[in-house]
Each structure stands twice: as C-alpha cells, then as structure tokens.
Design an enzyme around this catalytic site. Structure first.
Site, PDB file in Angstrom:
ATOM      1  N   ASP A  74       0.833  -1.214   0.000  1.00 56.83           N
ATOM      2  CA  ASP A  74       0.000   0.000   0.000  1.00 56.83           C
ATOM      3  C   ASP A  74       0.867   1.263   0.000  1.00 56.83           C
ATOM      4  O   ASP A  74       1.995   1.251   0.502  1.00 56.83           O
ATOM      5  CB  ASP A  74      -0.915  -0.020   1.239  1.00 56.83           C
ATOM      6  CG  ASP A  74      -2.058   0.979   1.113  1.00 56.83           C
ATOM      7  OD1 ASP A  74      -2.371   1.407  -0.019  1.00 56.83           O
ATOM      8  OD2 ASP A  74      -2.643   1.339   2.153  1.00 56.83           O
ATOM      9  N   HIS A 112       2.117   3.185  -8.937  1.00 59.13           N
ATOM     10  CA  HIS A 112       1.897   1.749  -9.158  1.00 59.13           C
ATOM     11  C   HIS A 112       3.060   1.168  -9.968  1.00 59.13           C
ATOM     12  O   HIS A 112       3.551   0.080  -9.674  1.00 59.13           O
ATOM     13  CB  HIS A 112       0.578   1.510  -9.907  1.00 59.13           C
ATOM     14  CG  HIS A 112      -0.640   1.952  -9.141  1.00 59.13           C
ATOM     15  ND1 HIS A 112      -0.835   1.622  -7.818  1.00 59.13           N
ATOM     16  CD2 HIS A 112      -1.730   2.684  -9.509  1.00 59.13           C
ATOM     17  CE1 HIS A 112      -1.994   2.139  -7.403  1.00 59.13           C
ATOM     18  NE2 HIS A 112      -2.550   2.794  -8.409  1.00 59.13           N
ATOM     19  N   LEU A 117      10.416 -20.592  -4.762  1.00 59.41           N
ATOM     20  CA  LEU A 117       9.388 -19.803  -4.080  1.00 59.41           C
ATOM     21  C   LEU A 117       8.004 -19.951  -4.741  1.00 59.41           C
ATOM     22  O   LEU A 117       7.886 -19.866  -5.960  1.00 59.41           O
ATOM     23  CB  LEU A 117       9.807 -18.323  -4.150  1.00 59.41           C
ATOM     24  CG  LEU A 117       8.825 -17.302  -3.584  1.00 59.41           C
ATOM     25  CD1 LEU A 117       8.823 -17.339  -2.062  1.00 59.41           C
ATOM     26  CD2 LEU A 117       9.179 -15.885  -4.063  1.00 59.41           C
TER      27      LEU A 117
HETATM   28  C1  IPE Z   1      -5.466  -2.751   0.052  1.00 64.38           C
HETATM   29  O1  IPE Z   1      -5.108  -1.418  -0.152  1.00 64.38           O
HETATM   30  C2  IPE Z   1      -5.493  -3.495  -1.234  1.00 64.38           C
HETATM   31  C3  IPE Z   1      -4.241  -3.589  -1.971  1.00 64.38           C
HETATM   32  C4  IPE Z   1      -3.060  -3.181  -1.595  1.00 64.38           C
HETATM   33  C5  IPE Z   1      -4.336  -4.244  -3.239  1.00 64.38           C
HETATM   34  P1  IPE Z   1      -6.200  -0.265  -0.237  1.00 64.38           P
HETATM   35  O2  IPE Z   1      -5.454   0.983  -0.399  1.00 64.38           O
HETATM   36  O3  IPE Z   1      -7.203  -0.572  -1.279  1.00 64.38           O
HETATM   37  O4  IPE Z   1      -6.890  -0.360   1.208  1.00 64.38           O
HETATM   38  P2  IPE Z   1      -7.828   0.696   1.948  1.00 64.38           P
HETATM   39  O5  IPE Z   1      -8.921   1.055   0.995  1.00 64.38           O
HETATM   40  O6  IPE Z   1      -6.995   1.885   2.302  1.00 64.38           O
HETATM   41  O7  IPE Z   1      -8.317  -0.021   3.173  1.00 64.38           O
HETATM   42  C1  IPE Z   2      -1.831   0.140  -3.247  1.00 62.93           C
HETATM   43  O1  IPE Z   2      -1.539   1.501  -3.291  1.00 62.93           O
HETATM   44  C2  IPE Z   2      -2.053  -0.437  -4.629  1.00 62.93           C
HETATM   45  C3  IPE Z   2      -3.436  -0.826  -4.924  1.00 62.93           C
HETATM   46  C4  IPE Z   2      -4.436  -0.787  -4.101  1.00 62.93           C
HETATM   47  C5  IPE Z   2      -3.687  -1.313  -6.256  1.00 62.93           C
HETATM   48  P1  IPE Z   2      -2.687   2.605  -3.257  1.00 62.93           P
HETATM   49  O2  IPE Z   2      -3.068   2.920  -4.654  1.00 62.93           O
HETATM   50  O3  IPE Z   2      -3.784   2.181  -2.375  1.00 62.93           O
HETATM   51  O4  IPE Z   2      -1.905   3.822  -2.624  1.00 62.93           O
HETATM   52  P2  IPE Z   2      -2.494   4.910  -1.622  1.00 62.93           P
HETATM   53  O5  IPE Z   2      -2.985   4.159  -0.422  1.00 62.93           O
HETATM   54  O6  IPE Z   2      -3.585   5.624  -2.333  1.00 62.93           O
HETATM   55  O7  IPE Z   2      -1.329   5.760  -1.313  1.00 62.93           O
HETATM   56 MG    MG Z   3      -4.152   2.454  -0.392  1.00 65.84          MG
END
Ligand code: IPE
Ligand code: IPE
Ligand code: MG
Length: 256
Positions: free
Chosen positions: A26, A43, A137
């Site tokens: 995240d 990303h 792995l």
């Molecule tokens: C969780 O991250 C899902 C992934 C990393 C794929 P999110 O960014 O979607 O989670 P929330 O919405 O902050 O809980």
């Molecule tokens: C996690 O990073 C990746 C996915 C959920 C696909 P985020 O896109 O949620 O990044 P933040 O939380 O907005 O910084």
């Molecule tokens: Mg996020």
C-alpha cells in the site's frame, strides 16, 4: 485440561525465518502524489519493489510469498485507474515471467479473475502453467481477492458436501473449511506486512492471518526495497510466538 486443543505446529513456533510472508503493498498513490505525479506512476514504481522482495524471498529460502495487488473493493476506484492497473498487470507479467521461471518461482494467482480482461486471464493461466513444476518460491498474487469472498467460497464447498449427504453438519471442523480455501496447500502466513502506514487488514486473508505476526510500516510501497524487507524479517526473528501458551512453555519447547 481440554485434550481436544491441538498442540501448536512446532516448526511454526521456533523458526526465525518465516515460511510464508503475506504483504499488503500500500501507498503507491501517495508516493506519486508526494512527487506531484499521476497516481499511476506510483503503481509502476511499485513493480520494482515487488521484484526486489521476490528476489529476497528466494535468497532467504522463504517458501511462499503472497501479495495483495487488487482487492475486490478496488473496483470502486476511478475507471481510469482501474484500467491502467489492468494494463500494468499484463505488461509486468509479460516482462517478468521469463526471469521468474528461470529463478524457479512457481506463480500462483488467487481471487476471482473472471472479471478481468480476457487477455490478462490468458496470461495468468499461461504463467501458472509454465511454472507449475518449479520447486522454488511459491509466489501468489491476490487479484480481485477478498478474505470474505474466500471464506464464502469455502462455505459453498462444505455446503455441497453436506447437501450430497457426505458430511453431517455437526461433523464440520476447521479442516473441512480449510480444504476449500484459496491457499489450502500452503502453510498459513507467519509474517504479515502492510506498508503505507494504515493499520488495517482491508479484507485480505481473514482466515489465514489468525496467528500471523503483524508488521506495519509507514514506508510507502515504492520505497519498500531489500533493506526495508530485511528490517521486517529482523522484527519477525525477534518475536516470541506463543499460540496461547505462556512464554516459559515456549522457551522450554524450543530448548528441548
Ligand atoms: C489494500 O489497499 C489493497 C491492496 C493493496 C491491493 P487499499 O489501499 O485498497 O486499502 P484501503 O482502501 O486503504 O483499506
Ligand atoms: C496500493 O496503493 C495499490 C493498490 C491498491 C492497487 P494505493 O493505490 O492504495 O496507494 P495509496 O494508499 O492511495 O497511497
Ligand atoms: Mg491504499
């Protein structure tokens, strides 16, 4: 004393290296926003972190790595971001698969991929097929995955056995449910990591995380490289896992 309580898995209790690591990657969006860039570039940058973490897992002899790449709730994001993520999955998979195969990584995907573009579904199936015999792995990517979806699917499997008359409702144990869960052939995660500073599970592996060690870090996923991963492993090595026992009992078992 209730003799029906099972002994803990001794291998799980004593090992300083996790057998299975689960990661919520995240913070990509915030990483990009901090640099005044499009969220998508975060990303993209995150793919490099993943490459490094996969390499570390292989080097350290970790048996399984499971990462959350797209949750069943991520469909709520703007269409454009979702579309770009799908493109990135496809491009990255095509670009990385040869190297993964060479490094004996066994690729695995969990989640309902039927909602994904056909091209991506094909690439996913091909990657799994190509690497199925690999002994290194086991690298699982959770896409359109949700912990509740996983448990619900498992319940369906158990219910079918009951409906067919092969299982009495009172005979259902947690093993019956586990047999139908996505990661049934792997040990449960020993270490769970979430980058990006949020302290939540966000519907990741709800069943399997029951006794995992949790590690949260403010580091944003695109900055989470070899060194950051090593810190998480070090934190894990210094934990005392007790599985309900006392600390003294654990030390005795380890010393035996
Ligand atoms: C969780 O991250 C899902 C992934 C990393 C794929 P999110 O960014 O979607 O989670 P929330 O919405 O902050 O809980
Ligand atoms: C996690 O990073 C990746 C996915 C959920 C696909 P985020 O896109 O949620 O990044 P933040 O939380 O907005 O910084
Ligand atoms: Mg996020």
């Amino acid at each position: 004393m209730n003799d029906s309580v099972e002994q803990p898995d001794l291998e799980r209790l004593g090992s300083a290296v996790p057998r299975h690591v689960a990661i919520i990657m995240d913070g990509n969006g915030r990483w990009a926003e901090q640099r005044k860039k499009m969220r998508f570039s975060g990303h993209k940058a995150g793919v490099d972190s993943l490459r490094q973490v996969v390499r570390c897992c292989s080097d350290k002899g970790i048996k399984a790595l499971t990462v959350f790449a797209f949750s069943s709730e991520n469909w709520r994001r703007p269409k454009e971001e979702v579309g770009l993520l799908m493109d990135l999955f496809l491009i990255s998979l095509r670009r990385e698969i040869k190297r993964l195969h060479k490094n004996k990584v066994r690729m695995n995907f969990i989640g309902d991929i039927s909602a994904f573009p056909k091209k991506l579904q094909k690439e996913i199936a091909a990657a799994q097929e190509l690497t199925i015999e690999n002994s290194g792995l086991t690298f699982t990517i959770a896409v359109n995955y949700g912990g509740r979806w996983d448990i619900t699917e498992a319940m369906r499997g158990v219910a079918r056995e009951v409906a067919e008359g092969n299982l009495a409702p009172d005979a259902i144990t947690s093993e019956h449910i586990e047999r139908y869960l996505s990661l049934r052939e792997l040990p449960e995660p020993d270490l769970f990591i979430r980058t990006g500073g949020e302290m939540r599970i966000s519907n990741f592996m709800l069943w399997q995380l029951a006794y995992s060690e949790l590690y949260f870090t403010d580091t944003l996923w695109p900055d989470f490289k070899t060194e950051a991963f090593a810190s998480a492993l070090e934190s894990f090595a210094n934990r005392q896992r007790r599985f309900g026992m006392t600390g003294n009992q654990v030390e005795q078992i380890k010393g035996a």
